[in-house]
Enzyme design. Structure first.
Site, PDB file in Angstrom:
ATOM      1  N   SER A 186       0.891  -1.219   0.026  1.00 55.50           N
ATOM      2  CA  SER A 186       0.185  -0.040   0.072  1.00 55.50           C
ATOM      3  C   SER A 186       0.782   1.296   0.236  1.00 55.50           C
ATOM      4  O   SER A 186       1.650   1.452  -0.978  1.00 55.50           O
ATOM      5  CB  SER A 186      -1.068   0.159   1.110  1.00 55.50           C
ATOM      6  OG  SER A 186      -2.049   0.943   1.203  1.00 55.50           O
ATOM      7  N   ASP A 231     -10.196  -3.390  -5.600  1.00 53.17           N
ATOM      8  CA  ASP A 231      -9.757  -2.785  -4.403  1.00 53.17           C
ATOM      9  C   ASP A 231     -10.638  -1.529  -4.187  1.00 53.17           C
ATOM     10  O   ASP A 231     -10.669  -0.629  -4.986  1.00 53.17           O
ATOM     11  CB  ASP A 231      -8.439  -2.416  -4.734  1.00 53.17           C
ATOM     12  CG  ASP A 231      -7.505  -1.670  -3.455  1.00 53.17           C
ATOM     13  OD1 ASP A 231      -8.416  -1.240  -2.614  1.00 53.17           O
ATOM     14  OD2 ASP A 231      -6.330  -1.672  -3.429  1.00 53.17           O
ATOM     15  N   HIS A 241      -8.239  -4.480  -0.756  1.00 54.83           N
ATOM     16  CA  HIS A 241      -7.243  -3.797  -0.632  1.00 54.83           C
ATOM     17  C   HIS A 241      -6.426  -4.889   0.473  1.00 54.83           C
ATOM     18  O   HIS A 241      -6.786  -4.718   1.796  1.00 54.83           O
ATOM     19  CB  HIS A 241      -7.475  -2.584   0.320  1.00 54.83           C
ATOM     20  CG  HIS A 241      -6.205  -1.919   0.185  1.00 54.83           C
ATOM     21  ND1 HIS A 241      -5.626  -1.012  -0.660  1.00 54.83           N
ATOM     22  CD2 HIS A 241      -5.799  -1.476   1.403  1.00 54.83           C
ATOM     23  CE1 HIS A 241      -4.398  -0.307  -0.607  1.00 54.83           C
ATOM     24  NE2 HIS A 241      -4.344  -0.547   1.121  1.00 54.83           N
TER      25      HIS A 241
END
Length: 365
Positions: A147, A285, A316
């Site tokens: 991320s 996501d 995610h």
């Protein structure tokens, strides 16, 4: 190179929201507890960077010394369950692991300067990498970012050709590539992004406020632009963008949110990365708008060293696997990163070697 495909759990695995929520709430299931040593590094501005070092549990498949340098997601650290699960799996596959603890993220570590981690500051990650290179002069590196960590590691590699020395490959999972392009989509309600934004902002507020004495107290070293008025705005913030504008950008003296997002995003650095680069996203996501996925897709079409993997499901940082209801401890994401790294390590060992200078010239052609 990637012989397996992602098959999500039958009943709920095709929902990006459930995958994301399960990751956010649980991290992973039945997480292991790998043993590591915490290292402390003093930064030039007085900040104390920390990372956890985990030695391999077995010999690597190539017989070489390989270290994974790992940058977690926003406000995350080595004690998060998804990091522990990944590190345990990597150790068992012969990798030493070094995991950065984002500045200010660990609840039991006080800040030693009026600065926290930001969206794209690479100082602490670079200090960790330099420590590994000096301490283990024979080791080669696999760079991994999750991320926000994906943005940081890609930006770090692209900032300087020297940062890519001894790096075998880089893997970025579930990043958004451009904060400037993402900010508008993160305020929209489709796919509940505005709701996720609120939840993440609330978590960031709690972390910042836990350090408010160092950040907002009577400290002559604090950024001149960080004031008590900013603390008041922090209390009322309902989005990450408001927090970034009122607090985060000021740690490095950016004059506007636009400048902060432009300078701290890895977008302008991706084309400067010459080592093998694996960019992983999920089509469902809810945090990363589909328009942002055009960035890695276009890059992979232009650059031979770049591969973009986009499964339909995974949410995610979810990518849970399991037959029907209950997810397995190890995820598809964990296996993908390690197997890709294994393949690159084996390829690197068998290919004819040339000097770093020759590789750089070859990559620029």
């Amino acid at each position: 190179l990637l012989p397996f495909r992602y098959i999500p759990p039958l009943i709920w695995g095709k929902s990006g929201h459930i995958q994301t929520a399960l990751y956010g709430k649980m991290g992973r299931v039945r997480s292991p507890h790998p043993y590591g040593l915490r290292k402390y590094l003093t930064m030039p501005d007085g900040a104390t960077a920390t990372f956890d070092l985990f030695e391999p549990c077995s010999e690597h498949c190539t017989g070489e010394d390989v270290t994974m340098v790992i940058c977690p997601g926003i406000a995350n650290h080595s004690e998060k369950q998804y990091i522990r699960t990944f590190v345990d799996y990597a150790q068992k596959n012969g990798y030493r692991c070094a995991v950065l603890n984002h500045l200010g993220a660990l609840p039991n570590i006080e800040l030693t300067s009026p600065r926290m981690f930001t969206y794209g500051c690479t100082w602490e990650f670079g200090a960790m990498v330099n420590y590994i290179k000096k301490t283990y002069p024979q080791t080669q590196l696999v760079v991994v970012g999750f991320s926000l960590g994906g943005n940081i590691v890609c930006k770090y590699l692209g900032e300087s050709q020297a940062n890519q020395e001894r790096v075998l490959c880089c893997v970025s999972v579930c990043q958004g590539y451009s904060a400037l392009r993402a900010q508008e989509t993160f305020m929209q309600w489709d796919h509940c992004r505005r709701f996720y934004n609120f939840l993440m902002a609330d978590n960031m507020k709690k972390i910042i406020l836990s350090h408010r004495q160092v950040l907002f107290g009577d400290n002559m070293k604090k950024p001149h632009s960080l004031s008590d008025a900013d603390l008041g705005k922090l209390y009322t913030a309902t989005s990450l963008m408001q927090i970034d504008d009122n607090v985060m950008r000021k740690f490095h003296g950016y004059s506007s949110l636009k400048e902060y997002y432009e300078e701290e995003s890895c977008l302008q650095y991706l084309h400067r990365i010459y080592v093998p680069l694996l960019l992983v996203n999920a089509a469902d996501d809810p945090l990363v708008h589909e328009s942002l996925l055009l960035i890695p897709r276009a890059l992979s079409e232009k650059r031979e060293n770049v591969m973009h993997v986009l499964p339909l499901h995974g949410g995610h940082l979810g990518f849970f696997e399991g037959s029907v209801l209950f997810p397995e401890p190890l995820t598809w994401m964990d296996k993908l990163v390690v197997q890709y790294a294994n393949a690159i390590c084996q390829w690197e060992k068998t290919k004819p070697h040339c000097s770093d200078a020759e590789q750089a010239v070859s990559g620029q052609e």
